[in-house]
Design a protein around this motif. Structure first.
Motif, PDB file in Angstrom:
ATOM      1  N   GLN A  65      -0.005   7.451   7.180  1.00  0.00           N
ATOM      2  CA  GLN A  65       0.828   6.390   6.619  1.00  0.00           C
ATOM      3  C   GLN A  65       2.306   6.750   6.743  1.00  0.00           C
ATOM      4  O   GLN A  65       3.130   5.909   7.075  1.00  0.00           O
ATOM      5  CB  GLN A  65       0.454   6.125   5.160  1.00  0.00           C
ATOM      6  N   GLU A  66       2.662   7.985   6.495  1.00  0.00           N
ATOM      7  CA  GLU A  66       4.056   8.401   6.609  1.00  0.00           C
ATOM      8  C   GLU A  66       4.548   8.332   8.049  1.00  0.00           C
ATOM      9  O   GLU A  66       5.697   7.948   8.300  1.00  0.00           O
ATOM     10  CB  GLU A  66       4.243   9.798   6.028  1.00  0.00           C
ATOM     11  N   LEU A  67       3.682   8.656   9.015  1.00  0.00           N
ATOM     12  CA  LEU A  67       4.056   8.528  10.424  1.00  0.00           C
ATOM     13  C   LEU A  67       4.311   7.060  10.784  1.00  0.00           C
ATOM     14  O   LEU A  67       5.280   6.746  11.478  1.00  0.00           O
ATOM     15  CB  LEU A  67       2.962   9.106  11.323  1.00  0.00           C
ATOM     16  N   ALA A  68       3.458   6.178  10.310  1.00  0.00           N
ATOM     17  CA  ALA A  68       3.625   4.746  10.591  1.00  0.00           C
ATOM     18  C   ALA A  68       4.903   4.224   9.947  1.00  0.00           C
ATOM     19  O   ALA A  68       5.665   3.473  10.571  1.00  0.00           O
ATOM     20  CB  ALA A  68       2.415   3.962  10.097  1.00  0.00           C
ATOM     21  N   ARG A  69       5.166   4.593   8.697  1.00  0.00           N
ATOM     22  CA  ARG A  69       6.381   4.147   8.021  1.00  0.00           C
ATOM     23  C   ARG A  69       7.626   4.658   8.737  1.00  0.00           C
ATOM     24  O   ARG A  69       8.619   3.953   8.869  1.00  0.00           O
ATOM     25  CB  ARG A  69       6.380   4.603   6.565  1.00  0.00           C
ATOM     26  N   LYS A  70       7.581   5.903   9.225  1.00  0.00           N
ATOM     27  CA  LYS A  70       8.725   6.465   9.942  1.00  0.00           C
ATOM     28  C   LYS A  70       8.994   5.670  11.222  1.00  0.00           C
ATOM     29  O   LYS A  70      10.144   5.371  11.544  1.00  0.00           O
ATOM     30  CB  LYS A  70       8.458   7.939  10.267  1.00  0.00           C
ATOM     31  N   ASP A  71       7.933   5.290  11.940  1.00  0.00           N
ATOM     32  CA  ASP A  71       8.098   4.483  13.154  1.00  0.00           C
ATOM     33  C   ASP A  71       8.719   3.126  12.834  1.00  0.00           C
ATOM     34  O   ASP A  71       9.596   2.641  13.556  1.00  0.00           O
ATOM     35  CB  ASP A  71       6.748   4.270  13.846  1.00  0.00           C
ATOM     36  N   ILE A  72       8.271   2.515  11.761  1.00  0.00           N
ATOM     37  CA  ILE A  72       8.792   1.204  11.356  1.00  0.00           C
ATOM     38  C   ILE A  72      10.264   1.323  10.960  1.00  0.00           C
ATOM     39  O   ILE A  72      11.099   0.512  11.367  1.00  0.00           O
ATOM     40  CB  ILE A  72       7.946   0.614  10.216  1.00  0.00           C
ATOM     41  N   VAL A 108       0.844  -1.191   0.000  1.00  0.00           N
ATOM     42  CA  VAL A 108       0.000   0.000   0.000  1.00  0.00           C
ATOM     43  C   VAL A 108       0.883   1.246   0.000  1.00  0.00           C
ATOM     44  O   VAL A 108       1.686   1.448   0.905  1.00  0.00           O
ATOM     45  CB  VAL A 108      -0.939   0.010   1.225  1.00  0.00           C
ATOM     46  N   HIS A 109       0.691   2.065  -1.023  1.00  0.00           N
ATOM     47  CA  HIS A 109       1.442   3.304  -1.175  1.00  0.00           C
ATOM     48  C   HIS A 109       0.720   4.465  -0.504  1.00  0.00           C
ATOM     49  O   HIS A 109      -0.460   4.393  -0.217  1.00  0.00           O
ATOM     50  CB  HIS A 109       1.573   3.675  -2.660  1.00  0.00           C
ATOM     51  N   SER A 110       1.465   5.532  -0.368  1.00  0.00           N
ATOM     52  CA  SER A 110       0.861   6.797   0.018  1.00  0.00           C
ATOM     53  C   SER A 110       0.479   7.519  -1.273  1.00  0.00           C
ATOM     54  O   SER A 110       0.781   7.045  -2.364  1.00  0.00           O
ATOM     55  CB  SER A 110       1.872   7.625   0.815  1.00  0.00           C
ATOM     56  N   PHE A 111      -0.144   8.658  -1.155  1.00  0.00           N
ATOM     57  CA  PHE A 111      -0.479   9.456  -2.333  1.00  0.00           C
ATOM     58  C   PHE A 111       0.624  10.476  -2.567  1.00  0.00           C
ATOM     59  O   PHE A 111       1.087  11.120  -1.626  1.00  0.00           O
ATOM     60  CB  PHE A 111      -1.810  10.188  -2.126  1.00  0.00           C
ATOM     61  N   THR A 112       1.043  10.620  -3.813  1.00  0.00           N
ATOM     62  CA  THR A 112       2.079  11.599  -4.129  1.00  0.00           C
ATOM     63  C   THR A 112       1.555  13.014  -3.917  1.00  0.00           C
ATOM     64  O   THR A 112       2.179  13.824  -3.240  1.00  0.00           O
ATOM     65  CB  THR A 112       2.552  11.428  -5.587  1.00  0.00           C
ATOM     66  N   CYS A 113       0.418  13.310  -4.506  1.00  0.00           N
ATOM     67  CA  CYS A 113      -0.213  14.621  -4.378  1.00  0.00           C
ATOM     68  C   CYS A 113      -1.674  14.429  -3.988  1.00  0.00           C
ATOM     69  O   CYS A 113      -2.550  14.399  -4.866  1.00  0.00           O
ATOM     70  CB  CYS A 113      -0.114  15.393  -5.687  1.00  0.00           C
TER      71      CYS A 113
END
Length: 156
Positions: free
Chosen positions: A42-49, A24-29
């Motif tokens: 999603q970016e917060l979760a990925r940063k934690d991982i 599952v990707h994030s949205f670019t824009c």
């Protein structure tokens, strides 16, 4: 998720990965508030991982060099072992984030025949499932926004 059953777990990834069912990707824009909020979460979760794997890599060199392990089941066991050891270290030092107890035994690994492997391969690479899952995640996270963030996130 959103009343839809997904057979496989999903992984949060960046844009270098293909549009497969479990990635599952994030949205670019992002174009609306729902997608902007999803991207933020999603970016917060990925940063934690990524931070957690950084900690594991610093402590255990086997995590820094996973290519030394040739069999996937052994690699999986090594990763689980390192994660469990890290959690045990945190608990012993009273720095554990979660005090929950888990009594679930790991599921046994069973060998698949070639037809089952091919069927799994096709299911995990379905782009349609990827887009549906992402939409369901956006809706789920948006619907739970107040529960997760409280009232202080209304201005974002």
């Amino acid at each position: 998720m959103n009343g839809v059953y997904y057979e496989y777990k999903y992984y949060l990834v960046d844009d270098i990965y293909p549009d497969w069912a479990a990635l599952v990707h994030s949205f670019t824009c992002p174009t609306d508030d729902k997608r902007k909020y999803y991207k933020k979460k999603q970016e917060l979760a990925r940063k934690d991982i990524e931070r957690a794997f950084g900690v594991l890599k610093k402590r255990w060199s086997i995590v820094r060099h996973p290519d030394r392990i040739q069999q996937m089941d052994k690699l999986r066991n090594v990763m689980y072992t390192c994660i469990m050891l890290r959690n045990m270290i945190l608990e012993d030092s009273s720095r554990a984030i979660c005090q929950d107890e888990y009594n679930d035994a790991p599921e046994p690994i069973t060998a698949l025949n070639e037809d089952e492997k091919f069927a799994n391969l096709l299911r995990t690479r379905r782009k349609e499932t990827n887009f549906i899952l992402q939409s369901d995640l956006v809706e789920h996270i948006w619907r739970n926004k107040q529960h997760n963030d409280g009232d202080d996130d209304n201005n974002n």
